[in-house]
Design an enzyme around this catalytic site. Structure first.
Site, short mmCIF file in Angstrom:
data_model
loop_
_atom_site.label_atom_id
_atom_site.label_comp_id
_atom_site.label_asym_id
_atom_site.label_seq_id
_atom_site.Cartn_x
_atom_site.Cartn_y
_atom_site.Cartn_z
CD GLU A 85 8.35 -0.45 -1.72
OE1 GLU A 85 9.11 -1.09 -2.48
OE2 GLU A 85 7.13 -0.68 -1.62
CB CYS A 106 5.36 -3.19 -1.92
SG CYS A 106 5.60 -4.50 -3.10
CG ASN A 120 5.82 0.70 -4.72
OD1 ASN A 120 5.42 1.18 -3.66
ND2 ASN A 120 6.69 -0.29 -4.74
#
Length: 944
Positions: free
Chosen positions: A546, A544, A542
């Site tokens: 994670e 970021c 995604n």
């Protein structure tokens, strides 16, 4: 109050330089140049967040000027400027206008003048310092009085008190709480004056009794304005309001409360009328609206949020209980290779971003440059022009002004356009083929890193000729990839290119340092350890890095995030496992509720979320917990704590989801999942090890809990959620809770943090407490911390044990961060946002570090953060964006502490890597613009 004038800064700086360097012709010429550059830097920082609601106190401006001088290495000039400040302060005090009849008058919102009620000001300030160690009302009142004038507005009066307390934060961090309480008084006045039927003003003591009445009035008005779901009014409000803990309004630091004030509290035409406990209760009620005993669950959720034990993600905080309850954090999409799909992807991005969603787009299926287009009998321009449009869409949809729209594009390393993809964030070249605002990430298969370590060739393909590579991973990918290489050798593939794998790896690392992108993420561990292999492929992460969920043309993956505050779950004796179990159990229930309550903007997201029901429970305040335990981050004990704390969190999270399955039913695609086979995340490491074969997988597999009993529980009850854990950056919600971000090491012990709410002085309170205990906290220590950029390394009187404990991010060998992340990753069914820090980067260091992360079994990495190596040239204005960008400036610089020896990079077996190993050591990093992500970039707030 007067308009901002940058010329006044230039004059002040020039006087300070002249006082030190004299007024000769040569000196004057140099001074003029330096003063101009420094003034531009100060002005850019001040005006970046300027707004009508965030007036700048003169002391605040002067603090920033002093800080800019120190950062630039002009220490003698900084001292001269301090003397100049004192002279100007005395002059301002002497020039205060005479008060009419000796009385200061305050102008109300309706324009009427009333005599200043100094007794009330003293009472409010007295309340603000009550119970806060090492603070006093007198200096706040004295500083506030200096800035009063006849005819001051009521808003300016409140601001004067806040700013007076803020000027003291540098010497005593606890004044952050005083500032927050004074801001709270301003907020109370603003909210109560707005709401008909509520008292116009109240102290904290008065508000404690008034909260229930206020909440009813607030809720009625919010529903009338169509800001809040009318369903909330059907709760038993007597029972709900009896649970309000008004004293928790006093638990905020200034940064936390200012962030809520600016971006989270409900408002009408700019007037905030939502107080902190009303905010938490509104969010809790919104999450409990479909529970059987709504009031009991709402109170349970409220307790968790308002105590800072757990915090939901920003979209949930923004929208829970509102008329548009888009509560999910992250959305992952796959873009198919046709115009309809590509332009539908833009529309989906806009709709998902509108209500605060962060986006991860898989662009690998789109054919590459030069590929044949059957419909037009032409040649493709590749994926890059489409990425430019995606970039501009993210900029245009700025999430209602609350934060910038944000997206990350992923591309697999075998794509023919990968080299152009690496250049997307460069500031040079054809701007039509650049994406200055969009994040990018490499989706790297294991086969590529095998080729790097073997110094073998790598072949790039266009996906229209090799479509199944996108859907394969592990051994199946490697075999099919080699088959396509053979087909290319036979002339059966038209668009392909060969190069040394290590050359491409070198370019990937060079661009990562120069531009901060593309990030390095690993396709195979994300898929081989995914519980959902039976229903699809994980094609990207995604925004970021994670989230690792499968996507397809008809399913947009959705994840719903929240984070446990680890600091609230440790004592001096270690991890409080009973409290952690209670928190995690409630938190998983809250996250599962999000899925059913959620407002879905596109059908593909609804379909995916209801089928698989993934959630991502993470953590924040990791290093705060280490400080509480006295464990240096660069130590074996800290790595062990990362392992054990994540093991307990994972155990309780999986157990909670399994219990929810017994209560509510399993998620629709449970059968066939790894869960259904009794394969928990710790067990899936074996699947990765089998696929790696001769490649070393150096992962600790120790455990301490009864996992076999939990396996049986999962087999019996099932799971409510396909995925349960992910560690997000928590860039904003950690500010609210007053702890460090996520799993991040501390950047500095004293620095100025910038975000969309402004610039904030941040001091490590744990360090200050330790220094006070040893009698070392004084004005000289503050000055030394400024001088040495928040580092203790060269402050002789600080004991070595404190230097180790409070070592900052760039003083810690990054391999300690990777080791701790590896220990966490074995328990996670998704991934973690792992930033890496390198003080003096080189090609060799980056090569070793990222291959080390691969060998340690990590699924993803996030930003690479770098800094200047010297005091003298710390920052400059680069490009045209007006942002300060860190610039490497040679060698030398600040001293560093020497932590315990970092673990060695694993030596891969000779069969897997012939010697000599080709090294990425010929990249001239000093010559680059050093655009690895700025640590204080206000736009790096991502998911949370």
């Amino acid at each position: 109050m007067s308009a901002f004038d940058a010329n006044k800064i230039s004059v002040a700086l020039a006087k300070a330089f002249l006082a030190v360097e004299g007024d000769g012709a040569a000196a004057s010429s140099r001074i003029h140049h330096v003063v101009g550059e420094l003034t531009t830097q100060v002005e850019a920082s001040l005006l970046r967040h300027a707004s009508a609601e965030a007036a700048l106190h003169i002391e605040q401006i002067q603090d920033l000027v002093e800080l800019t001088l120190m950062r630039g290495g002009h220490h003698k000039v900084a001292r001269a400027y301090v003397l100049y400040r004192e002279e100007r302060a005395k002059a301002r005090e002497a020039a205060q206008p005479a008060k009419r009849d000796g009385v200061i008058h305050v102008k109300d919102s309706d324009g009427t003048l009333q005599p200043l009620d100094w007794d009330r000001v003293a009472h409010v300030v007295g309340e603000a310092v009550a119970g806060i160690d090492d603070t006093s009302a007198e200096p706040v009142l004295a500083e506030a009085r200096r800035n009063l004038y006849d005819g001051i507005s009521s808003d300016e009066l409140a601001l004067a008190q806040i700013m007076a307390a803020r000027t003291l934060v540098e010497q005593e961090p606890n004044y952050s709480y005083v500032s927050a309480r004074l801001l709270l008084d301003k907020l109370r006045g603003e909210a109560l004056s707005y709401l008909a039927g509520a008292p116009r003003q109240a102290s904290h003591d008065e508000m404690s009794a008034a909260y229930p009445t206020y909440f009813r009035t607030y809720l009625a008005r919010a529903i009338e304005l169509e800001l809040v779901d009318p369903e909330l009014a059907t709760f038993d409000l007597d029972r709900i309001t009896a649970a309000i803990r008004a004293e928790r309004d006093l638990d905020f630091g200034f940064l936390g409360l200012q962030t809520l004030y600016d971006r989270y509290f409900l408002h009408h035409e700019g007037t905030r009328f939502e107080l902190p406990q009303a905010f938490f209760l509104r969010v809790a009620m919104g999450l409990a609206v479909r529970e059987d005993d709504r009031e009991a669950r709402a109170i349970e959720f409220y307790e968790l949020l308002s105590s800072f034990h757990f915090m939901a993600s920003t979209p949930t905080l923004f929208n829970s209980g509102t008329t548009r309850a888009q509560l999910s954090s992250c959305f992952l999409t796959t873009v198919s290779d046709d115009l309809d799909s590509i332009f539908q992807a833009y529309k989906n991005n806009a709709l998902l971003a509108k209500y605060s969603g962060g986006l991860g787009n898989d662009w690998t299926p789109v054919r590459g440059l030069g590929a044949h287009i059957k419909g037009t009998n032409g040649r493709s321009q590749g994926v890059v022009p489409f990425l430019k449009i995606a970039n501009d869409t993210a900029v245009a949809v700025n999430q209602g002004g609350k934060r910038k729209g944000a997206a990350c594009a992923y591309l697999e390393t075998w794509h023919i356009d990968v080299e152009e993809f690496l250049d997307l964030r460069k500031n040079t070249g054809d701007d039509r083929r650049r994406t200055h605002d969009m994040n990018t990430a490499n989706w790297v298969p294991d086969e590529f890193l095998r080729r790097v370590e073997a110094d073998a060739e790598w072949t790039l393909f266009s996906p229209d000729e090799t479509p199944d590579l996108h859907e394969l991973y592990g051994t199946a990918f490697a075999e099919r990839y080699r088959a396509y290489e053979a087909a290319a050798d036979r002339g059966e593939i038209k668009v392909f290119r060969r190069l040394r794998a290590v050359e491409l790896w070198r370019r990937m690392l060079t661009m990562l340092f120069e531009t901060g992108h593309p990030w390095i993420t690993f396709k195979d561990p994300c898929n081989l350890r995914s519980p959902q292999q039976h229903v699809g492929v994980v094609h990207s992460s995604n925004l970021c890095t994670e989230i690792t969920l499968n996507t397809s043309a008809d399913e947009v993956a959705v994840c719903n995030l929240g984070s446990v505050n680890l600091l609230k779950h440790v004592t001096k004796d270690g991890l409080d496992t009973e409290r952690l179990e209670r928190t995690v159990t409630t938190a998983v229930r809250m996250l599962d509720n999000v899925i059913d309550i959620n407002f879905y903007t596109i059908p593909e997201a609804r379909r995916s979320n209801l089928r698989h029901r993934p959630v991502g429970l993470g953590l924040m305040g990791y290093q705060d917990a280490l400080f509480e335990l006295g464990l240096p981050l660069a130590s074996d004990a800290a790595v062990e704590f990362a392992d054990r704390s994540m093991e307990h969190l994972a155990y309780y999270a999986i157990a909670a989801s399994s219990d929810l399955a017994a209560e509510r039913g399993t998620y629709a695609t449970f059968e066939g999942s790894l869960w259904s086979k009794g394969i928990l995340p710790i067990d899936s490491l074996k699947l990765l090890a089998e696929a790696r074969r001769g490649d070393r997988l150096d992962v600790d597999t120790s455990s301490t809990l009864d996992w076999e009993t939990l396996r049986q529980r999962v087999r019996t009850n099932g799971m409510r959620n396909s995925n349960v854990m992910a560690i997000a950056p928590t860039a904003t919600i950690s500010n609210i809770c007053g702890v460090g971000q996520s799993i991040e090491p501390l950047f500095q012990n004293l620095y100025v943090k910038s975000n969309m709410s402004g610039d904030f002085t941040v001091i490590n309170p744990h360090l200050v407490r330790s220094l006070k205990e040893r009698g070392l906290w004084d004005e000289v220590m503050v000055s030394d911390l400024k001088y040495f950029d928040g580092s203790l390394g060269e402050i002789d009187r600080v004991p070595e044990d404190l230097k180790r404990l409070y070592a900052t991010a760039f003083e810690i060998e990054s391999r300690w961060l990777v080791d701790a992340a590896s220990r966490r990753q074995k328990w996670l069914d998704q991934a973690q946002s792992l930033n890496l820090y390198i003080a003096s980067p080189s090609g060799r260091k980056l090569d070793e570090l990222y291959r080390y992360a691969w060998h340690k079994g990590l699924k993803t990495t996030y930003y690479l953060r770098a800094r200047s190596a010297t005091h003298v040239e710390k920052s400059t204005l680069r490009g045209t964006d007006g942002k300060l960008t860190s610039v490497p400036a040679g060698t030398g610089g600040t001293g560093t502490v020497t932590p315990a020896a970092p673990p060695a990079v694993p030596s891969v077996a000779p069969s897997a890597r012939p010697e000599p190993m080709p090294r990425v050591d010929d990249v001239d990093f000093v010559a680059t613009d050093g655009a690895a992500c700025r640590i204080d970039d206000p736009d790096c707030e991502a998911c949370q």
